[in-house]
Design a protein around this motif. Structure first.
Motif, PDB file in Angstrom:
ATOM      1  N   THR A  72       1.567  29.024  32.270  1.00 26.04           N
ATOM      2  CA  THR A  72       1.512  28.769  30.475  1.00 26.04           C
ATOM      3  C   THR A  72       1.768  27.216  30.359  1.00 26.04           C
ATOM      4  O   THR A  72       1.052  26.671  29.618  1.00 26.04           O
ATOM      5  N   GLY A  73       2.727  26.751  30.828  1.00 21.93           N
ATOM      6  CA  GLY A  73       3.054  25.341  30.771  1.00 21.93           C
ATOM      7  C   GLY A  73       1.889  24.503  31.190  1.00 21.93           C
ATOM      8  O   GLY A  73       1.627  23.242  30.616  1.00 21.93           O
ATOM      9  N   ARG A  74       1.219  24.871  32.202  1.00 21.03           N
ATOM     10  CA  ARG A  74       0.237  23.946  32.610  1.00 21.03           C
ATOM     11  C   ARG A  74      -1.215  24.345  31.796  1.00 21.03           C
ATOM     12  O   ARG A  74      -1.982  23.165  31.977  1.00 21.03           O
ATOM     13  N   SER A  75      -1.340  25.472  31.595  1.00 24.82           N
ATOM     14  CA  SER A  75      -2.704  25.855  30.997  1.00 24.82           C
ATOM     15  C   SER A  75      -2.664  26.292  29.613  1.00 24.82           C
ATOM     16  O   SER A  75      -3.785  26.162  28.742  1.00 24.82           O
ATOM     17  N   GLY A  76      -1.473  26.673  28.807  1.00 27.68           N
ATOM     18  CA  GLY A  76      -1.397  26.987  27.605  1.00 27.68           C
ATOM     19  C   GLY A  76      -2.164  28.432  27.696  1.00 27.68           C
ATOM     20  O   GLY A  76      -1.830  29.017  26.438  1.00 27.68           O
ATOM     21  N   HIS A  77      -2.129  28.928  28.397  1.00 29.35           N
ATOM     22  CA  HIS A  77      -2.644  30.525  28.629  1.00 29.35           C
ATOM     23  C   HIS A  77      -1.248  31.327  28.449  1.00 29.35           C
ATOM     24  O   HIS A  77      -0.327  31.221  29.005  1.00 29.35           O
ATOM     25  N   ALA A  78      -1.108  32.276  27.351  1.00 28.08           N
ATOM     26  CA  ALA A  78       0.214  32.989  27.204  1.00 28.08           C
ATOM     27  C   ALA A  78      -0.199  34.247  27.650  1.00 28.08           C
ATOM     28  O   ALA A  78       1.034  35.178  27.507  1.00 28.08           O
ATOM     29  N   GLY A  79      -1.065  35.005  27.748  1.00 33.74           N
ATOM     30  CA  GLY A  79      -1.317  36.273  28.013  1.00 33.74           C
ATOM     31  C   GLY A  79      -1.415  36.693  29.521  1.00 33.74           C
ATOM     32  O   GLY A  79      -2.266  36.099  30.257  1.00 33.74           O
ATOM     33  N   PHE A  80      -0.700  37.747  30.188  1.00 29.67           N
ATOM     34  CA  PHE A  80      -0.773  38.162  31.525  1.00 29.67           C
ATOM     35  C   PHE A  80      -0.620  39.581  31.719  1.00 29.67           C
ATOM     36  O   PHE A  80      -0.144  40.340  30.620  1.00 29.67           O
ATOM     37  N   ARG A  81      -1.430  40.161  32.367  1.00 25.79           N
ATOM     38  CA  ARG A  81      -1.266  41.397  32.768  1.00 25.79           C
ATOM     39  C   ARG A  81      -0.144  41.607  34.023  1.00 25.79           C
ATOM     40  O   ARG A  81      -0.488  41.030  35.157  1.00 25.79           O
ATOM     41  N   ARG A  82       0.808  42.362  33.995  1.00 26.98           N
ATOM     42  CA  ARG A  82       1.852  42.497  34.952  1.00 26.98           C
ATOM     43  C   ARG A  82       1.711  43.724  35.672  1.00 26.98           C
ATOM     44  O   ARG A  82       1.704  44.784  34.963  1.00 26.98           O
ATOM     45  N   ILE A  83       1.777  43.885  36.798  1.00 28.98           N
ATOM     46  CA  ILE A  83       1.760  44.976  37.770  1.00 28.98           C
ATOM     47  C   ILE A  83       3.069  45.446  38.545  1.00 28.98           C
ATOM     48  O   ILE A  83       3.190  44.140  39.323  1.00 28.98           O
ATOM     49  N   CYS A  84       3.346  46.593  38.314  1.00 28.62           N
ATOM     50  CA  CYS A  84       4.543  46.908  39.246  1.00 28.62           C
ATOM     51  C   CYS A  84       3.916  48.100  40.106  1.00 28.62           C
ATOM     52  O   CYS A  84       3.423  49.290  39.678  1.00 28.62           O
ATOM     53  N   THR A  85       3.933  47.961  41.561  1.00 32.37           N
ATOM     54  CA  THR A  85       3.503  48.932  42.340  1.00 32.37           C
ATOM     55  C   THR A  85       4.595  49.360  43.101  1.00 32.37           C
ATOM     56  O   THR A  85       5.444  48.636  43.975  1.00 32.37           O
ATOM     57  N   SER A  86       4.587  50.819  43.217  1.00 33.36           N
ATOM     58  CA  SER A  86       5.751  51.293  44.146  1.00 33.36           C
ATOM     59  C   SER A  86       5.133  52.402  44.925  1.00 33.36           C
ATOM     60  O   SER A  86       4.121  53.039  44.447  1.00 33.36           O
ATOM     61  N   PHE A  87       5.598  52.965  45.889  1.00 30.57           N
ATOM     62  CA  PHE A  87       5.062  54.070  46.660  1.00 30.57           C
ATOM     63  C   PHE A  87       6.266  55.093  46.735  1.00 30.57           C
ATOM     64  O   PHE A  87       7.524  54.809  46.742  1.00 30.57           O
ATOM     65  N   ALA A  88       5.604  56.342  46.274  1.00 25.91           N
ATOM     66  CA  ALA A  88       6.685  57.758  45.900  1.00 25.91           C
ATOM     67  C   ALA A  88       6.373  58.655  47.143  1.00 25.91           C
ATOM     68  O   ALA A  88       5.413  58.679  47.521  1.00 25.91           O
ATOM     69  N   MET A  89       7.335  59.529  46.945  1.00 23.20           N
ATOM     70  CA  MET A  89       6.998  60.667  47.899  1.00 23.20           C
ATOM     71  C   MET A  89       7.879  61.904  47.041  1.00 23.20           C
ATOM     72  O   MET A  89       8.910  61.348  46.296  1.00 23.20           O
ATOM     73  N   VAL A  90       7.321  63.061  47.093  1.00 24.09           N
ATOM     74  CA  VAL A  90       7.932  64.192  46.531  1.00 24.09           C
ATOM     75  C   VAL A  90       8.688  64.865  47.673  1.00 24.09           C
ATOM     76  O   VAL A  90       8.288  65.249  48.748  1.00 24.09           O
ATOM     77  N   VAL A  91       9.837  65.259  47.337  1.00 28.01           N
ATOM     78  CA  VAL A  91      10.847  66.010  48.207  1.00 28.01           C
ATOM     79  C   VAL A  91      11.452  67.272  47.880  1.00 28.01           C
ATOM     80  O   VAL A  91      11.656  67.218  46.453  1.00 28.01           O
ATOM     81  N   ARG A  92      11.880  67.973  48.663  1.00 23.90           N
ATOM     82  CA  ARG A  92      12.502  69.442  47.951  1.00 23.90           C
ATOM     83  C   ARG A  92      13.863  68.916  47.475  1.00 23.90           C
ATOM     84  O   ARG A  92      14.746  67.942  48.012  1.00 23.90           O
ATOM     85  N   ASP A  93      14.201  69.361  46.330  1.00 21.42           N
ATOM     86  CA  ASP A  93      15.550  69.036  45.557  1.00 21.42           C
ATOM     87  C   ASP A  93      16.596  70.006  46.234  1.00 21.42           C
ATOM     88  O   ASP A  93      16.740  71.068  45.592  1.00 21.42           O
ATOM     89  N   GLU A  94      17.190  69.744  47.263  1.00 20.62           N
ATOM     90  CA  GLU A  94      18.102  70.454  47.869  1.00 20.62           C
ATOM     91  C   GLU A  94      19.574  70.252  47.771  1.00 20.62           C
ATOM     92  O   GLU A  94      19.730  69.074  47.415  1.00 20.62           O
TER      93      GLU A  94
END
Length: 74
Positions: free
Chosen positions: A52-74
């Motif tokens: 933003t400081g260099r370009s003046g562009h203020a809008g961004f798409r932020r992405i958070c990626t995680s990997f999950a797994m389903v497990v039995r709730d024992e």
């Protein structure tokens, strides 16, 4: 006489995959600039602010990626 069906319900939960971390990314909405993907979200935010400081562009798409797994709730 007909056959009977027995249903058993098992509780499950979803959890972060233990061998992975959340990855943060960002891309500018005004040009093709992208931040370096990182497991440190604050570092990606700093890259966005620098862009933003260099370009003046203020809008961004932020992405958070995680990997999950389903497990039995024992």
């Amino acid at each position: 006489m007909g056959s009977r069906t027995i249903l058993r319900y098992v509780k499950h939960r979803i959890t972060q995959h233990p061998d992975t971390e959340v990855t943060f990314e960002a891309e500018c909405l005004h040009c093709k600039w992208t931040a370096t993907p990182s497991t440190d979200g604050a570092a990606v935010d700093v890259e966005c602010m620098s862009h933003t400081g260099r370009s003046g562009h203020a809008g961004f798409r932020r992405i958070c990626t995680s990997f999950a797994m389903v497990v039995r709730d024992e």
